[in-house]
Design a protein around this motif. Sequence first.
Motif, PDB file in Angstrom:
ATOM      1  N   ASP A  60       0.816  -1.211   0.000  1.00 11.31           N
ATOM      2  CA  ASP A  60       0.000   0.000   0.000  1.00 11.31           C
ATOM      3  C   ASP A  60       0.852   1.265   0.000  1.00 11.31           C
TER       4      ASP A  60
ATOM      5  N   ILE B 179      -4.264   0.088   4.866  1.00 13.23           N
ATOM      6  CA  ILE B 179      -5.335  -0.313   3.953  1.00 13.23           C
ATOM      7  C   ILE B 179      -6.693   0.038   4.541  1.00 13.23           C
TER       8      ILE B 179
ATOM      9  N   GLN C  95      -9.409   2.521   2.652  1.00 20.09           N
ATOM     10  CA  GLN C  95     -10.242   1.563   1.942  1.00 20.09           C
ATOM     11  C   GLN C  95     -11.239   2.224   1.001  1.00 20.09           C
TER      12      GLN C  95
ATOM     13  N   TYR D 188      -9.549   2.399  -2.295  1.00 16.81           N
ATOM     14  CA  TYR D 188      -9.428   1.101  -2.969  1.00 16.81           C
ATOM     15  C   TYR D 188     -10.762   0.646  -3.549  1.00 16.81           C
TER      16      TYR D 188
ATOM     17  N   ASN E  66      -8.380  -2.622  -7.833  1.00 12.66           N
ATOM     18  CA  ASN E  66      -7.742  -2.255  -6.560  1.00 12.66           C
ATOM     19  C   ASN E  66      -8.383  -3.020  -5.411  1.00 12.66           C
TER      20      ASN E  66
ATOM     21  N   TYR F 209      -6.570  -5.313  -2.531  1.00 10.60           N
ATOM     22  CA  TYR F 209      -6.394  -4.724  -1.202  1.00 10.60           C
ATOM     23  C   TYR F 209      -7.549  -4.988  -0.244  1.00 10.60           C
TER      24      TYR F 209
ATOM     25  N   GLY G 298       1.840   4.709  -3.770  1.00  6.47           N
ATOM     26  CA  GLY G 298       0.764   3.891  -3.237  1.00  6.47           C
ATOM     27  C   GLY G 298      -0.181   3.420  -4.327  1.00  6.47           C
TER      28      GLY G 298
ATOM     29  N   SER H 133      -4.041   3.821  -3.751  1.00  8.42           N
ATOM     30  CA  SER H 133      -5.421   4.067  -3.344  1.00  8.42           C
ATOM     31  C   SER H 133      -6.061   5.259  -4.042  1.00  8.42           C
TER      32      SER H 133
END
Length: 585
Positions: free
Chosen positions: A60, A158, A162, A165, A171, A175, A414, A416
Motif C-alpha cells: 500500500d 489499507i 479503503q 481502494y 484495486n 487490497y 501507493g 489508493s
Amino acid sequence: MPASDATWLAPRTSLTGSRHAVSSGHHLASAAAFAILEAGGNAIDAGCCAGIALAVLHADEVNFGGVAPIMIRTADGQVVTIDGLGVWPRGIPADLFVREHDGTIPTGLLRTVTPAAPDAWITALRDHGTMTFGEIAAAAIRLASDGFAIFPLIAEGIAARQAGYRRWPANAAIYLPEGRPPRVGERFVQTDLAATLQAMVDGEQAAGGTREAGLEAARAVFYRGEIAERIVAYHEQHGGYLTREDLAAFRCRYEPAVVTRWRDLELLTCGPWCQGPMLAQALLVLEAAGLDGLDHNSADYVHLVVEALKGVFADREHHYGDPAFVDVDLERLLSPAHADARARAINRERAAPGLPPALFGESQSLPAPSRLDAPAVVGEGGVGGEAEPKEGGTSYVCVVDRWGNAFSATPSDGASTSPVIPGTGIVPSLRGLQSRPDPRHPAGVAPGKRPRLTPNPAIALLDDGSVMPFGCPGGDMQVQAMLQVLLNRFHFGMDLQQAINAPRFSTWSFPNSFAPFDYLPDRLLVEDRFDEPTLAELERRGHVVGRWPAFTRDAAAVEAIVRDRTSGFLHAGADPRQPASAIVG
C-alpha cells in the motif's frame, strides 16, 4: 540527560558485523537482500532485491510501477544517482488542472506519470550489479504468489484508505479481499503482481546471450511488451494520457550527486528534482547559526532547528523543480552567504509566522499558500484526521557489501488514489500528485517534466573513509527526520541506533508536497516523549504544539548503515517506528 536515563534507548540497539549489512523497511526484504549478499551478490544486487520485495511487502506504500530514486557509491569512490522518477505524458496539456479541474489534481488516471521503478532497478543492475533480474526478483515473486502475513502497519494503512481502494474493482480485488481490509496475521497474496514480475523474468530467460541483454529483454516486457500494452489500453479506454510512445521512450536519468561539505564529512544528496538538497541546506544554516551549547531536544535546540527548516522549506517552495525545466541556482542556495542570511533571519525567541519569504528570485506568479484550519496530525500524504486520508507511500533500503559498495534507495508510490491496471497488479506511477497544478510554479505540471519528489536517498562520507547510506519514508518528514538522525549521530555523538530511536519533532509551516498541498502555519508536532516544560517554552515562543504518539510512523522511519573505516566494522540501525529490520554478517 545521561544516556543511561534516556528511555528512547530501549527499543533496539545497533547491530555490528564485519562482512556486509542491510537495513530496510521490512524484515523479509532485509532477509532476501542478505541472502543475495551471502550468495556472492554485491550491494546493488541486494538493494534491488530488497527494493522490489518492498513493493510486495509494503504494497500500500510502494508500487512496482512507481518511483525508485537510487544512490550508489562504488568501492572505488564513484558516486551516481539514478532518478527513478517518471515524467508527465507528452500529450498532457500543461494547464489542464487549472483549466478543467479548478486548480486541483484529481484522483485517478490524470495524475499518472511514466512508471520509473522497473527501469531504475534494471539500470542499477545492468551498470553496477552482477546478477540477473530473475535472481534478484525471485524473493518478490515468491512473496507475491505465496503471500505473507499481514502486519499492523499495512493493515492500518489499507483500512484507513479503503474508500480509495473501493473506487476501482482491480484495486479492491487486491487490497480488500473478501470485501474488507485484511486483518493482522492473515495471508496477503498478489497473484497478478507475481505474474507481471514472472513475465519479465521469462523475457529475460528467452533472450539468451549476455546478462545485459537479458536485463534489457526483461525491461522491454514492461515498457514495450505485454505489460505496456495493458497499461496503454486502459488509458485509452478511460481517458488517460499515457501512450505507447511515452513508455517506449522512457529511461531513468543518471545525474550527479549534490556534494556538500559539513564539518568532517561530505553529504551526498540527489538533485532539486527531489527535496534532497534541503538536507544539506539545513545543515549549513544550522552551522551558520551555531549549535554549540544547546542541549539535545531542549527548547532552544528544537526552536532553532525548526526555524532553520522553515527557511529551507521556503527555498524548496520558491526554487526547487525539475532542472531540465527550471533554473535552480543550487550554487547560491548552498552558499555560505545564503546560509548566513537564513541564519540571521531566525528569531531565537519567537517562531516565524508561517512560511518565510524567498531571499532571491521570488516568482511574482507564485501564489502565497493559503492557511488551513486543520487537526494537528500530519501523515505521509498530508493532514491526517480528515474524511479521506491521503495517499500512502514510501519505504527505504540501504546496503553495504564486503567490498565497500554502498546502496541507498527510497522506493515509493501507493495504490489508493489511482487505478490498478487489471491483470498487472500495479498502478503506473501516480506521482503526478506532487506536481503543482499551476504550470507557472517551479514544480508545476508540464509535458515531459518530472514532479518534485519527496523520496530522497542519501549517503554521508566521512573524511576517515567511513560511509553511511541512510534514508526513510515520510513525505515532508523525510528531510526533517534524516537531519535529526545526522545531528544525533555526528553532533551529539550518539550510537547509530540511539540516533534513530531518539524522540523527533517536525514543522508543517509550509505547503505540503502532496495534493491538495495543505498548509499549517506555525504547527509544530512532537513525539510524546518530550517533557512538559520544553513544550510550554516552545508554545511561549509562538509554536502551535501538537503531539504524536511515541514512536509513530508519522515521524518517519530512518534506516542507516555505517561502515567504520577505522575499526573495519559495519553498524546497522533500523527504526522501531515501522517493521524495519537490519541484518549484518
